[in-house]
Each structure stands twice: as C-alpha cells, then as structure tokens.
Design an enzyme around this catalytic site. Structure first.
Site, PDB file in Angstrom:
ATOM      1  N   SER A  30       0.844  -1.207   0.000  1.00 13.03           N
ATOM      2  CA  SER A  30       0.000   0.000   0.000  1.00 13.03           C
ATOM      3  C   SER A  30       0.875   1.251   0.000  1.00 13.03           C
ATOM      4  CB  SER A  30      -0.872   0.012   1.264  1.00 13.03           C
ATOM      5  OG  SER A  30      -1.575  -1.198   1.366  1.00 13.03           O
ATOM      6  N   GLY A  31       0.258   2.378  -0.356  1.00 11.52           N
ATOM      7  CA  GLY A  31       0.983   3.654  -0.337  1.00 11.52           C
ATOM      8  C   GLY A  31       1.151   4.194  -1.754  1.00 11.52           C
ATOM      9  N   SER A  32       1.993   5.232  -1.882  1.00  9.64           N
ATOM     10  CA  SER A  32       2.109   5.894  -3.197  1.00  9.64           C
ATOM     11  C   SER A  32       3.229   5.312  -4.049  1.00  9.64           C
ATOM     12  CB  SER A  32       2.356   7.399  -2.979  1.00  9.64           C
ATOM     13  OG  SER A  32       3.590   7.559  -2.286  1.00  9.64           O
ATOM     14  N   THR A  33       4.222   4.689  -3.432  1.00 11.63           N
ATOM     15  CA  THR A  33       5.336   4.140  -4.239  1.00 11.63           C
ATOM     16  C   THR A  33       4.902   2.875  -4.967  1.00 11.63           C
ATOM     17  OG1 THR A  33       6.854   5.008  -2.579  1.00 11.63           O
ATOM     18  CG2 THR A  33       7.750   3.387  -4.140  1.00 11.63           C
ATOM     19  N   LYS A 102       6.838   0.860   9.192  1.00  5.24           N
ATOM     20  CA  LYS A 102       5.700   0.813   8.269  1.00  5.24           C
ATOM     21  C   LYS A 102       4.444   1.266   8.982  1.00  5.24           C
ATOM     22  CE  LYS A 102       5.206  -2.312   5.228  1.00  5.24           C
ATOM     23  NZ  LYS A 102       5.111  -1.173   4.307  1.00  5.24           N
ATOM     24  N   GLY A 103       3.439   1.658   8.186  1.00 11.19           N
ATOM     25  CA  GLY A 103       2.186   2.064   8.815  1.00 11.19           C
ATOM     26  C   GLY A 103       1.812   3.509   8.564  1.00 11.19           C
ATOM     27  N   GLU A 111      -0.365  -5.657   5.447  1.00  8.09           N
ATOM     28  CA  GLU A 111       0.986  -5.690   4.859  1.00  8.09           C
ATOM     29  C   GLU A 111       1.849  -6.719   5.584  1.00  8.09           C
ATOM     30  OE1 GLU A 111       2.089  -1.597   5.369  1.00  8.09           O
ATOM     31  OE2 GLU A 111       1.450  -1.059   3.349  1.00  8.09           O
ATOM     32  N   LYS A 129      14.001   7.537   2.281  1.00  4.93           N
ATOM     33  CA  LYS A 129      13.599   6.555   3.304  1.00  4.93           C
ATOM     34  C   LYS A 129      14.796   5.855   3.949  1.00  4.93           C
ATOM     35  CE  LYS A 129       9.291   7.195   1.815  1.00  4.93           C
ATOM     36  NZ  LYS A 129       8.367   6.126   1.448  1.00  4.93           N
TER      37      LYS A 129
HETATM   38  O1  DER Z   1       1.837   2.104   5.382  1.00  2.00           O
HETATM   39  C1  DER Z   1       2.911   1.677   4.875  1.00  2.00           C
HETATM   40  O2  DER Z   1       3.791   1.067   5.525  1.00  2.00           O
HETATM   41  C2  DER Z   1       3.142   1.969   3.425  1.00  2.00           C
HETATM   42  O3  DER Z   1       3.997   1.053   2.854  1.00  2.00           O
HETATM   43  C3  DER Z   1       3.504   3.389   3.261  1.00  2.00           C
HETATM   44  O4  DER Z   1       3.790   4.047   4.447  1.00  2.00           O
HETATM   45  C4  DER Z   1       4.570   3.739   2.253  1.00  2.00           C
HETATM   46  O5  DER Z   1       4.054   4.893   1.705  1.00  2.00           O
HETATM   47  P1  DER Z   1       4.712   5.720   0.508  1.00  2.00           P
HETATM   48  O6  DER Z   1       5.151   4.697  -0.521  1.00  2.00           O
HETATM   49  O7  DER Z   1       3.564   6.563   0.025  1.00  2.00           O
HETATM   50  O8  DER Z   1       5.819   6.487   1.113  1.00  2.00           O
END
Ligand code: DER
Length: 236
Positions: A30-33, A102-103, A111, A129
């Site tokens: 999940s997330g934008s990457t 994460k989170g 996840e 990161k």
């Molecule tokens: O919730 C998570 O751990 C996701 O992987 C997330 O935090 C990563 O988000 P990003 O790819 O938008 O930085």
C-alpha cells in the site's frame, strides 16, 4: 517531481529484478510508491501475468490491482502452501539492516500478513527513506490497536518512554480517529532516533545508554530489536 521520479525508478528497478511473470502469487503493498510497481508490471505487457494471483494489503491495494485489470486473490483464499512468491511494498523508513518502519498509510496489519507469507519481501522506496538509524526522517512508529484497548496501549507505550503517543485523527479528511481496513485505530508513538547495536556495544549495554539519557527529558532511547520486542509484547 524528482521524488515521484525516484519512486518510479525504484519501482521499475524492483520489478525488473524481482518480478517473475511466471509467478503464481504476488503480494501488492500500500501507499504511493507501490502504485509505480503496479504500473511497471503492467508495462511488461506479458500474457503470463493474466495467470498471476495478486494479493492485496488493503482497500487501496485491491483497488489498484482491479484498476490495472489484474487478478486479485484475497489473503484468506491463499492455499496453505505454496507461499506467496514475492511481495512488493513500500515503507516509511528503512535502516542499513533493512529494519523498516511501516504504517504511514495505516495498512500495516495486512501488509505484515502478506509479508509473513511471502518467500521474498521487496521494499520499494526512494532515497529519503534509507537512513542510518530509524526515526531520523520518519518521526513515529505506527501501532494498530483495537479501539477498546487504546488507552491501555497508549499508557504502555508512554511507559516505554515514548515522548508522545497520539491517536491518529482524520483531521480535515474525517472528524475523529481514522479506522484501518480492519476497523481498528492507529496510535503514532514518537521516540528518540533508535540506537544501533554499535551504540549499545560502545556503552556496554542498552540499560547503560538509557540510564545515561535519563533526566535529559530525552524520552525513551531504544535499540531497534529491543523496542520491536517490547511493542510486540504490548500488541499481544
Ligand atoms: O503504510 C505503509 O507502511 C506503506 O507502505 C507506506 O507508508 C509507504 O508509503 P509511501 O510509498 O507513500 O511512502
């Protein structure tokens, strides 16, 4: 932006190196990457991909899979064996030993489920990161909690020396606390930057380091694995 370009480049490199079109089960985080990971998989345009079961890690992840016309398979429909061939996911911060926070997107529960059942976990992240020690770029550790247990967990986290423990609110997006895809709350626990094993070795013991920090209003100082163990104990 150069961050989005960095995310896309990381995603393309991860897919090129670790995505096998003949795989049977692939976890999608999940997330934008991770959006760029799905985009890179689509760009392969390989007919074998139609036979792959993509396991989502929450509503956003499942919507991404469906929008990309990929086949989704709910985690609880996975056969006991074999395991997921590879799981791609993002992270909020990663250290040189590949410990991850994460989170940030409040999707950490599913996840973690998918990651534990994957043969290979590929964390896809831009340069911001990767930090020498956790809690440098990212400032808190998200903890998923049953709403009923919120105050108990919050007090336990503060008991570990967190500088603060905040119930994640929706702010402009939603009045009151946000709910995860499992209908739980998220507590964001703020700690000082985590120690490395080398810091502890130099000081003889984590206890010595913590004693040294006491009274400096520095809040709890922890080494990664120790804190992970303490939080796991609280999560029960
Ligand atoms: O919730 C998570 O751990 C996701 O992987 C997330 O935090 C990563 O988000 P990003 O790819 O938008 O930085």
């Amino acid at each position: 932006s150069d961050i989005e370009t960095a995310k896309r480049n990381a995603a393309r490199a991860a897919v090129k190196e670790h995505f096998d079109p003949s795989a049977r089960y692939v976890g999608i985080g999940s997330g934008s990457t991770i959006v760029y990971v799905v985009e890179a998989i689509q760009e392969l345009d390989d007919p074998r991909i139609a036979n792959i079961n993509f396991i989502p890690t929450g509503y956003q992840s499942r919507q991404m899979i469906l929008r990309a016309n990929l086949k989704d398979l709910k985690f609880d429909s996975l056969p006991a064996k074999p395991l997921i061939d590879v799981a791609f996911d993002g992270a909020d911060e990663i250290d040189d030993s590949l410990n991850c926070i994460k989170g940030g997107g409040a999707c950490l529960y599913q996840e973690k489920l998918v990651a534990t059942q994957a043969r290979k976990f590929i964390c896809v992240a831009d340069h911001r990161k990767l930090q020498p020690r956790l809690l440098t770029f990212w400032k808190y550790i998200p903890i998923e909690v049953e709403p009923l247990a919120t105050h108990t967990v919050m007090n336990a986290i503060l008991g570990l020396g967190a500088t603060s423990a905040v119930l994640r609110e929706g702010h402009m997006m939603k009045a009151g606390p946000i709910k995860t895809d499992q209908d739980n709350f998220i507590i964001d626990a703020y700690f000082q930057p985590l120690l490395l094993p080398a810091d502890v070795e130099k000081s003889g013991s984590l206890h010595e380091v913590q004693k040294g920090m006491e009274g400096k209003g520095e809040g709890g100082v922890w080494e990664v694995a120790e804190l992970a163990r303490e939080i796991k104990a609280i999560e029960g």
